[in-house]
Design an enzyme around this catalytic site. Structure first.
Site, mmCIF file in Angstrom:
data_model
loop_
_atom_site.group_PDB
_atom_site.id
_atom_site.type_symbol
_atom_site.label_atom_id
_atom_site.label_comp_id
_atom_site.label_asym_id
_atom_site.label_seq_id
_atom_site.Cartn_x
_atom_site.Cartn_y
_atom_site.Cartn_z
ATOM 1 N N HIS A 8 0.768 -0.982 -0.158
ATOM 2 C CA HIS A 8 -0.095 -0.044 0.102
ATOM 3 C C HIS A 8 0.974 1.107 0.075
ATOM 4 C CE1 HIS A 8 0.838 -1.124 4.059
ATOM 5 N NE2 HIS A 8 0.798 0.259 4.435
ATOM 6 N N CYS A 64 7.984 -0.032 -1.752
ATOM 7 C CA CYS A 64 7.187 -0.106 -0.669
ATOM 8 C C CYS A 64 7.468 1.387 -0.257
ATOM 9 C CB CYS A 64 7.485 -1.037 0.509
ATOM 10 S SG CYS A 64 9.172 -1.340 1.105
ATOM 11 N N HIS A 133 33.503 -7.622 -13.180
ATOM 12 C CA HIS A 133 31.871 -7.350 -12.544
ATOM 13 C C HIS A 133 31.381 -9.073 -12.733
ATOM 14 C CE1 HIS A 133 32.595 -3.364 -12.031
ATOM 15 N NE2 HIS A 133 32.550 -3.224 -13.437
#
Length: 142
Positions: A8, A64, A133
């Site tokens: 939410h 979030c 990497h």
């Protein structure tokens, strides 16, 4: 195909990201939540991350309120490298150096204009492919 997931606290920004992806002609799959009703971010962060890990979706974006909890959740899924980014340089470098496949954003921390710049940077930046990497990513996965 981009996997999207939010609670939410990230719902409004996720809706903004969806509109932006549509404008760019980028397909997405929304794993919820679908309202502002209080809910638990692990359910939606995990669903989006699992879609990326399985190959159903190429990359993911999870949101979030802070981006922290949902990024921790996404990183629990094997094969996911989720980066919480609050500016474009980190978004670029996490793709170039870490080949991150999920972006986390904080819906209560990052405004929509900056968030969309971060999304574009994340989606448009390729992994550098440099041996150093790739070696480090391999070490992370072990």
């Amino acid at each position: 195909m981009i996997a999207l997931g939010s609670d939410h606290g990230g719902f409004a920004l996720k809706e903004t990201v969806k509109k932006h992806l549509e404008e760019r002609g980028i397909e997405y799959k929304d794993f919820g939540t679908y309202s502002l009703d209080s809910c638990d971010y692990p359910e939606f962060g995990r669903a989006a991350a699992e879609a990326v890990a399985s190959g159903e979706c190429e990359k993911g974006i999870v949101i979030c309120t802070t981006g922290i909890g949902i990024s921790i959740t996404a990183n629990k899924v094997k094969g996911i490298r989720c980066a919480l980014c609050s500016e474009t340089t980190s978004a670029r470098l996490t793709r170039e150096h870490n080949d991150a496949n999920v972006l986390a954003l904080g819906g209560g921390m990052t405004g929509p204009l900056l968030a969309l710049e971060i999304v574009d940077t994340f989606l448009d930046t390729e992994f550098s492919g440099l041996e150093k990497h790739a070696r480090r990513i391999s070490q992370i996965e072990k």
